[in-house]
Scaffold this motif. Structure first.
Motif, PDB file in Angstrom:
ATOM      1  N   GLY A 178      53.903 -33.886 -12.010  1.00  0.00           N
ATOM      2  CA  GLY A 178      52.716 -33.021 -11.404  1.00  0.00           C
ATOM      3  C   GLY A 178      53.217 -31.347 -11.366  1.00  0.00           C
ATOM      4  N   ILE A 179      52.560 -30.262 -11.046  1.00  0.00           N
ATOM      5  CA  ILE A 179      53.192 -28.930 -10.968  1.00  0.00           C
ATOM      6  C   ILE A 179      52.455 -28.895  -9.297  1.00  0.00           C
ATOM      7  N   TYR A 180      53.261 -28.275  -8.265  1.00  0.00           N
ATOM      8  CA  TYR A 180      52.505 -27.797  -7.095  1.00  0.00           C
ATOM      9  C   TYR A 180      51.672 -26.328  -7.376  1.00  0.00           C
ATOM     10  N   PRO A 181      50.292 -26.167  -7.482  1.00  0.00           N
ATOM     11  CA  PRO A 181      48.890 -25.328  -7.549  1.00  0.00           C
ATOM     12  C   PRO A 181      49.349 -23.524  -6.165  1.00  0.00           C
ATOM     13  N   GLN A 182      49.752 -24.469  -4.982  1.00  0.00           N
ATOM     14  CA  GLN A 182      50.247 -23.313  -4.681  1.00  0.00           C
ATOM     15  C   GLN A 182      51.193 -24.004  -3.457  1.00  0.00           C
ATOM     16  N   VAL A 183      52.031 -23.046  -2.051  1.00  0.00           N
ATOM     17  CA  VAL A 183      52.669 -23.186  -1.726  1.00  0.00           C
ATOM     18  C   VAL A 183      52.600 -24.488  -0.947  1.00  0.00           C
ATOM     19  N   THR A 184      52.958 -25.606  -0.786  1.00  0.00           N
ATOM     20  CA  THR A 184      52.409 -26.504   0.250  1.00  0.00           C
ATOM     21  C   THR A 184      53.655 -27.628   0.143  1.00  0.00           C
ATOM     22  N   PRO A 185      53.406 -27.758   1.851  1.00  0.00           N
ATOM     23  CA  PRO A 185      54.425 -29.379   2.250  1.00  0.00           C
ATOM     24  C   PRO A 185      54.087 -30.525   0.464  1.00  0.00           C
ATOM     25  N   GLY A 186      55.594 -31.552   0.614  1.00  0.00           N
ATOM     26  CA  GLY A 186      55.388 -31.919  -1.037  1.00  0.00           C
ATOM     27  C   GLY A 186      56.406 -32.518  -0.379  1.00  0.00           C
ATOM     28  N   GLY A 187      56.397 -33.770  -0.582  1.00  0.00           N
ATOM     29  CA  GLY A 187      58.135 -34.969  -1.478  1.00  0.00           C
ATOM     30  C   GLY A 187      58.478 -35.202  -2.714  1.00  0.00           C
ATOM     31  N   TRP A 188      57.441 -34.588  -3.236  1.00  0.00           N
ATOM     32  CA  TRP A 188      57.938 -35.280  -4.720  1.00  0.00           C
ATOM     33  C   TRP A 188      59.518 -34.596  -5.355  1.00  0.00           C
ATOM     34  N   GLN A 189      60.213 -34.671  -6.195  1.00  0.00           N
ATOM     35  CA  GLN A 189      61.545 -34.526  -6.176  1.00  0.00           C
ATOM     36  C   GLN A 189      61.146 -33.366  -7.483  1.00  0.00           C
ATOM     37  N   ILE A 190      61.700 -32.076  -7.138  1.00  0.00           N
ATOM     38  CA  ILE A 190      61.825 -30.634  -7.776  1.00  0.00           C
ATOM     39  C   ILE A 190      62.545 -30.337  -8.599  1.00  0.00           C
ATOM     40  N   ILE A 191      62.340 -30.332 -10.206  1.00  0.00           N
ATOM     41  CA  ILE A 191      62.965 -30.357 -10.762  1.00  0.00           C
ATOM     42  C   ILE A 191      62.621 -29.080 -12.157  1.00  0.00           C
ATOM     43  N   GLY A 192      62.325 -28.481 -11.779  1.00  0.00           N
ATOM     44  CA  GLY A 192      61.901 -27.027 -12.068  1.00  0.00           C
ATOM     45  C   GLY A 192      60.624 -25.912 -11.981  1.00  0.00           C
ATOM     46  N   ARG A 193      60.170 -25.301 -12.283  1.00  0.00           N
ATOM     47  CA  ARG A 193      58.971 -24.345 -11.828  1.00  0.00           C
ATOM     48  C   ARG A 193      58.604 -24.046 -13.006  1.00  0.00           C
ATOM     49  N   THR A 194      57.134 -23.583 -13.221  1.00  0.00           N
ATOM     50  CA  THR A 194      56.314 -23.258 -14.228  1.00  0.00           C
ATOM     51  C   THR A 194      55.973 -21.233 -13.211  1.00  0.00           C
ATOM     52  N   PRO A 195      55.843 -20.529 -14.701  1.00  0.00           N
ATOM     53  CA  PRO A 195      55.190 -18.974 -14.149  1.00  0.00           C
ATOM     54  C   PRO A 195      53.299 -19.285 -14.351  1.00  0.00           C
ATOM     55  N   VAL A 196      53.310 -20.584 -14.878  1.00  0.00           N
ATOM     56  CA  VAL A 196      51.356 -20.637 -15.038  1.00  0.00           C
ATOM     57  C   VAL A 196      51.058 -20.310 -13.367  1.00  0.00           C
ATOM     58  N   GLN A 197      50.204 -19.884 -13.232  1.00  0.00           N
ATOM     59  CA  GLN A 197      48.985 -20.128 -12.459  1.00  0.00           C
ATOM     60  C   GLN A 197      47.945 -21.376 -12.786  1.00  0.00           C
ATOM     61  N   LEU A 198      47.918 -21.687 -12.100  1.00  0.00           N
ATOM     62  CA  LEU A 198      47.424 -24.054 -12.031  1.00  0.00           C
ATOM     63  C   LEU A 198      45.260 -23.775 -11.942  1.00  0.00           C
ATOM     64  N   PHE A 199      45.972 -22.596 -10.805  1.00  0.00           N
ATOM     65  CA  PHE A 199      44.121 -22.524  -9.485  1.00  0.00           C
ATOM     66  C   PHE A 199      44.154 -20.995  -9.993  1.00  0.00           C
ATOM     67  N   ARG A 200      43.205 -20.401 -10.239  1.00  0.00           N
ATOM     68  CA  ARG A 200      43.073 -18.947 -10.038  1.00  0.00           C
ATOM     69  C   ARG A 200      41.502 -18.497  -9.961  1.00  0.00           C
ATOM     70  N   PRO A 201      41.171 -18.592  -8.384  1.00  0.00           N
ATOM     71  CA  PRO A 201      39.519 -18.524  -7.882  1.00  0.00           C
ATOM     72  C   PRO A 201      38.595 -17.833  -8.619  1.00  0.00           C
ATOM     73  N   GLN A 202      39.711 -16.820  -8.161  1.00  0.00           N
ATOM     74  CA  GLN A 202      38.378 -15.620  -9.072  1.00  0.00           C
ATOM     75  C   GLN A 202      38.111 -15.072 -10.186  1.00  0.00           C
ATOM     76  N   SER A 203      38.457 -16.227 -11.286  1.00  0.00           N
ATOM     77  CA  SER A 203      38.426 -16.502 -12.081  1.00  0.00           C
ATOM     78  C   SER A 203      36.989 -17.365 -12.714  1.00  0.00           C
ATOM     79  N   GLU A 204      36.914 -16.926 -14.358  1.00  0.00           N
ATOM     80  CA  GLU A 204      35.222 -18.104 -14.244  1.00  0.00           C
ATOM     81  C   GLU A 204      35.111 -19.512 -14.951  1.00  0.00           C
ATOM     82  N   THR A 205      36.876 -19.763 -14.709  1.00  0.00           N
ATOM     83  CA  THR A 205      36.881 -21.026 -15.390  1.00  0.00           C
ATOM     84  C   THR A 205      38.605 -20.990 -14.509  1.00  0.00           C
TER      85      THR A 205
END
Length: 242
Positions: A178-205
């Protein structure tokens, strides 16, 4: 689908419709179709509907919605839904998500490599091979619970979670990725990063994906990561996806 279910109280203002079937595409389709069917009833007092891997949570206002009556209505509606093919009101999509697997974005690649016995290149290839099913959203806004991780990439979560995992971090936790949408604590093994914004609260979607969509990861270099524009995200109706 042959499956039994139970309706169980979840606190004093919600009911869980819990299925005994294992998580699957078929079960997720059933749960989403059931959520749509409940919403279509427009029952007074019924609020949020929260789909999960094996459950649909129905939130209600106990001041104007009787628990016993709602339980009976949900039981009848669920049995009716299980007797027919699921009817969905939206077409699933395939969303191609770029991931940079460079070392600076993959602090736990060595741990995953040591656990799996695979090289970083093999891990990346296997991680990008499947189309992952979005079963549900949760944990934080926009976090996608994905099914379909290659069993050879299954890897234990960290014994001590990180206090600050960056937004866009792509990780493996147990049998999930999975992908972490925001800066947050977490315990998964991180193997990469995406530039995609998964959550944009001001958007219609505000979320890039919904349950039953599919996610395909593909590797990009640092330059492509830096130049990525959200409006270039590749989204294809699943029926016509390659």
């Amino acid at each position: 689908m042959k499956s039994s279910f139970a309706i169980v109280a979840n606190g004093d203002s919600a009911l869980d419709i819990r299925f005994d079937a294992s998580p699957s595409l078929e079960l997720s389709e059933r749960i989403i179709a059931l959520a749509q069917a409940v919403e279509a009833q427009r029952w007074e007092g019924v609020g949020d509907l929260i789909p999960a891997y094996q459950c649909l949570t129905v939130c209600y206002n106990p001041l104007n919605c009787n628990n016993s009556d709602l339980t009976n209505r949900l039981e009848s509606l669920t049995r009716q839904q299980l007797r027919q093919p699921p009817k969905l009101d939206r077409k699933p999509r395939l969303i191609r998500v770029p991931v940079c697997y460079d070392a600076e974005f993959a602090p736990d690649m060595r741990e995953v490599s040591e656990h799996t016995g695979l090289s970083a290149e093999q891990i990346i290839a296997r991680h990008c091979a499947p189309d992952y099913l979005v079963h549900m959203l949760g944990f934080t806004p926009g976090f996608l619970y994905l099914g379909g991780l290659d069993p050879q990439l299954h890897c234990p979560r960290k014994a001590t979670p990180e206090l600050r995992v960056p937004a866009g971090a792509v990780g493996i936790g147990g049998s999930q990725t999975g992908i972490y949408p925001q800066v947050t604590p977490g315990g998964w093994q991180i193997i990469g990063r995406t530039p995609v914004q998964l959550f944009r609260p001001q958007s219609e979607t505000p979320f890039i994906a919904e349950p039953l969509d599919k996610i395909e990861f593909f590797p990009v270099d640092r330059d492509a990561f830096e130049c990525f524009q959200q409006d270039s995200l590749e989204i294809t109706p699943l029926e016509s996806a390659p």
